[in-house]
Design an enzyme around this catalytic site. Structure first.
Site, short mmCIF file in Angstrom:
data_model
loop_
_atom_site.label_atom_id
_atom_site.label_comp_id
_atom_site.label_asym_id
_atom_site.label_seq_id
_atom_site.Cartn_x
_atom_site.Cartn_y
_atom_site.Cartn_z
CB ILE A 14 -14.14 38.20 9.12
CG1 ILE A 14 -12.97 39.11 8.76
CG2 ILE A 14 -13.73 37.15 10.14
CD1 ILE A 14 -13.38 40.35 8.02
CB SER A 36 -16.27 26.22 11.31
OG SER A 36 -17.40 26.97 11.72
CE LYS A 90 -11.07 43.58 13.64
NZ LYS A 90 -12.35 43.94 14.26
CG ASP A 168 -15.06 43.40 16.25
OD1 ASP A 168 -14.30 42.50 16.66
OD2 ASP A 168 -15.44 43.47 15.07
#
Length: 311
Positions: A14, A36, A90, A168
């Site tokens: 994403i 990351s 989110k 999700d």
């Protein structure tokens, strides 16, 4: 106002597909780094952790947290303590209590906290809200069905406690519904289908009752093959409305009235920049509250084990 120096924390699908191009296209931001443990960017400085990124680049103004929800609280809390603005992908957290505490910390730190709901920025959502605003609603049906192997390939975190499973994507539908419906609605009953070898549901059928007296029903499924279904149907006195393709198309009485290219993440980052410039917050937990209620009151049934498809 000078460009907001921002770092992305978590660089999975994403972040690469949506956050990266949205930031690169917005002159309000300067994307300066990625943090990351497993994914890197060819064009940006890379750090194994957010802590290392912020220690090496104290000039960073804001972070976008694109990590799984179970680890989001600790990262957001650290970023706020370091004086950074924070965008939460989110859902904004694994629990409601975490998000409320982050909101308190953001107010104390004098920094912006944005609990982002990207689907609310789909182009047909606002026209739908305006059309419904002056009409009495009779009923709402939500169909949100997609292939988990396409949208979350190999991502086992989504099946863990806190990963939310089919909620999700389902929470995207709930974020739109809470934006376009003036009446509050409340969970009444539902069935959560949980694979025998997983902790989170692969499908859910939910029933809500609205304060306005009409039903709101939702069907979520991670097992959809072929065309994906992201539709919200609203029956109202004097007509029917359908939001399709996740909010990119608006139909009234079956006729296409509005359509525009997907611009969710550009809209999300425009709003984040406006919040930072004005010193405001945007922390709406209503979609997460509905998911929490479904997990609390929904009836669980065990279904066939789920295994990732191998090409």
């Amino acid at each position: 106002m000078s460009a907001i120096k921002i770092g992305i924390v978590g660089f999975g699908k994403i972040a690469r597909d949506q956050h990266l191009p949205a930031l690169n296209a917005n002159p309000a931001y300067e994307l300066v780094a990625v943090a990351s443990p497993s994914s890197t960017s060819d064009s940006l400085p890379h750090f194994a952790s957010m802590t290392a990124m912020l220690e090496s680049m104290p000039e960073i103004d804001a972070v976008a947290l694109c990590v799984p929800p179970t680890v989001r609280y600790s990262l957001a809390s650290e970023a706020l303590a370091r004086g950074k603005h924070v965008l939460l992908e989110k859902p904004p957290g694994a629990t409601l209590a975490e998000v409320h505490e982050l909101e308190r910390q953001a107010l104390e730190a004098g920094r912006t906290l944005f609990a982002s709901w990207h689907s609310r920025h789909a182009p047909a959502v606002e026209p739908a809200r305006e059309w419904l605003q002056w009409r009495r609603i009779v009923g709402v049906d939500i169909e949100w069905k997609e292939d988990v192997c396409v949208w979350h390939p190999g991502q086992d975190w989504i099946w863990q406690p806190g990963g939310m499973g089919v909620f999700d994507p389902g929470i995207n539908a709930l974020s739109i519904a809470t934006a376009i419906l003036d009446d509050a609605f409340f969970f009444r009953e539902g069935v959560l289908a949980v694979p025998d070898n997983r902790h989170a549901p692969i499908a859910a059928d939910l029933s809500f009752a609205s304060a306005g007296g009409y039903p709101v029903n939702a069907a979520f499924d991670f097992r959809q093959k072929g065309p994906q279904s992201w539709d919200i149907h609203v029956e109202a006195e004097g007509g029917s409305l359908t939001l399709s393709k996740g909010g990119s198309q608006l139909f009234i009485d079956g006729a296409l009235q509005f359509e525009a290219p997907e611009q969710e993440y550009p809209g999300l980052y425009r709003h984040f920049a406006e919040l930072i410039e004005s010193g405001r917050h945007d922390v709406d937990v209503s979609p997460l509250r509905h998911v929490s209620d479904a997990f609390l009151l929904g009836r669980r049934v065990i279904v066939d084990p789920f295994h990732w498809e191998v090409d």
